[in-house]
Design a protein around this motif. Structure first.
Motif, PDB file in Angstrom:
ATOM      1  N   GLY A  76       0.794  -1.224   0.000  1.00 44.93           N
ATOM      2  CA  GLY A  76       0.000   0.000   0.000  1.00 44.93           C
ATOM      3  C   GLY A  76       0.826   1.273   0.000  1.00 44.93           C
ATOM      4  O   GLY A  76       0.284   2.349   0.170  1.00 44.93           O
ATOM      5  N   GLY A  77       2.122   1.161  -0.136  1.00 48.62           N
ATOM      6  CA  GLY A  77       2.983   2.333  -0.186  1.00 48.62           C
ATOM      7  C   GLY A  77       3.526   2.725   1.171  1.00 48.62           C
ATOM      8  O   GLY A  77       3.084   2.240   2.213  1.00 48.62           O
ATOM      9  N   THR A  78       4.470   3.637   1.153  1.00 49.88           N
ATOM     10  CA  THR A  78       5.134   4.030   2.393  1.00 49.88           C
ATOM     11  C   THR A  78       4.220   4.819   3.331  1.00 49.88           C
ATOM     12  O   THR A  78       4.324   4.685   4.544  1.00 49.88           O
ATOM     13  N   ALA A  79       3.334   5.623   2.774  1.00 53.82           N
ATOM     14  CA  ALA A  79       2.424   6.406   3.631  1.00 53.82           C
ATOM     15  C   ALA A  79       1.473   5.475   4.385  1.00 53.82           C
ATOM     16  O   ALA A  79       1.275   5.630   5.603  1.00 53.82           O
ATOM     17  N   PHE A  80       0.911   4.507   3.684  1.00 53.42           N
ATOM     18  CA  PHE A  80       0.019   3.533   4.342  1.00 53.42           C
ATOM     19  C   PHE A  80       0.772   2.779   5.422  1.00 53.42           C
ATOM     20  O   PHE A  80       0.271   2.592   6.533  1.00 53.42           O
ATOM     21  N   THR A  81       1.972   2.334   5.103  1.00 56.57           N
ATOM     22  CA  THR A  81       2.774   1.560   6.054  1.00 56.57           C
ATOM     23  C   THR A  81       3.114   2.383   7.286  1.00 56.57           C
ATOM     24  O   THR A  81       3.048   1.887   8.413  1.00 56.57           O
ATOM     25  N   VAL A  83       1.399   4.852   8.598  1.00 58.46           N
ATOM     26  CA  VAL A  83       0.184   4.961   9.411  1.00 58.46           C
ATOM     27  C   VAL A  83      -0.117   3.627  10.085  1.00 58.46           C
ATOM     28  O   VAL A  83      -0.445   3.568  11.275  1.00 58.46           O
ATOM     29  N   ALA A  84       0.014   2.541   9.344  1.00 59.94           N
ATOM     30  CA  ALA A  84      -0.282   1.211   9.881  1.00 59.94           C
ATOM     31  C   ALA A  84       0.612   0.876  11.075  1.00 59.94           C
ATOM     32  O   ALA A  84       0.144   0.288  12.060  1.00 59.94           O
ATOM     33  N   VAL A  85       1.873   1.256  11.014  1.00 56.36           N
ATOM     34  CA  VAL A  85       2.784   0.983  12.139  1.00 56.36           C
ATOM     35  C   VAL A  85       2.342   1.745  13.379  1.00 56.36           C
ATOM     36  O   VAL A  85       2.356   1.202  14.491  1.00 56.36           O
ATOM     37  N   TRP A  86       1.924   2.994  13.215  1.00 54.57           N
ATOM     38  CA  TRP A  86       1.425   3.760  14.366  1.00 54.57           C
ATOM     39  C   TRP A  86       0.141   3.142  14.921  1.00 54.57           C
ATOM     40  O   TRP A  86      -0.045   3.071  16.141  1.00 54.57           O
ATOM     41  N   VAL A  87      -0.742   2.705  14.032  1.00 58.75           N
ATOM     42  CA  VAL A  87      -1.974   2.041  14.478  1.00 58.75           C
ATOM     43  C   VAL A  87      -1.630   0.783  15.273  1.00 58.75           C
ATOM     44  O   VAL A  87      -2.218   0.516  16.333  1.00 58.75           O
TER      45      VAL A  87
END
Length: 128
Positions: A76-81, A83-87
């Motif tokens: 999903g790209g670096t931006a998605f990743t 955000v996902a790590v913070w989630v």
């Protein structure tokens, strides 16, 4: 090796161990007091399905960590990743609290530290 890469690999090792644990629960191992609220020695069908879903989620969580650390292509790209790590850092932080208030003493003592370690590792990954 950079701290974020070390943290991602450590998180994957822990998630892998949790996946093995969930597969054992799925297969009927009498370790249910350590998971899912600790109400059952051997998990009933619904919770075994939950264990199967957990294994898939752990794989996805590990992939997100590895993607953020630059060890695999991020889904999903670096931006998605990012955000996902913070989630996931928040999810594991919530997991510390949820395990700490479990009615099952074995679950409290076994899984709270695991969730805390994962929360710290995902925070390191998120900040990296």
């Amino acid at each position: 090796m950079a701290p974020v890469q070390s943290a991602a690999l450590a998180a994957c090792v822990i998630l892998g161990a949790l996946a093995v644990f969930q597969v054992a629960l799925l297969a009927g191992a009498p370790w249910g007091r350590l998971a899912w609220g600790g109400q059952h020695r051997v998990l009933p069908r619904k919770l075994r399905i939950g264990s199967a879903v957990s294994v898939v989620l752990y794989a996805a969580f590990g992939y997100v960590a590895l993607g953020k650390a630059g060890l695999v292509a991020p889904l999903g790209g670096t931006a998605f990743t990012a955000v996902a790590v913070w989630v996931l850092a928040g999810y594991f932080t919530l997991g510390v609290a949820m395990n700490a208030i479990s009615r099952s003493k074995p679950e409290r003592f076994a899984m709270s530290p695991v969730a805390l370690l994962l929360a710290v590792l995902y925070l390191v990954i998120a900040l990296g």
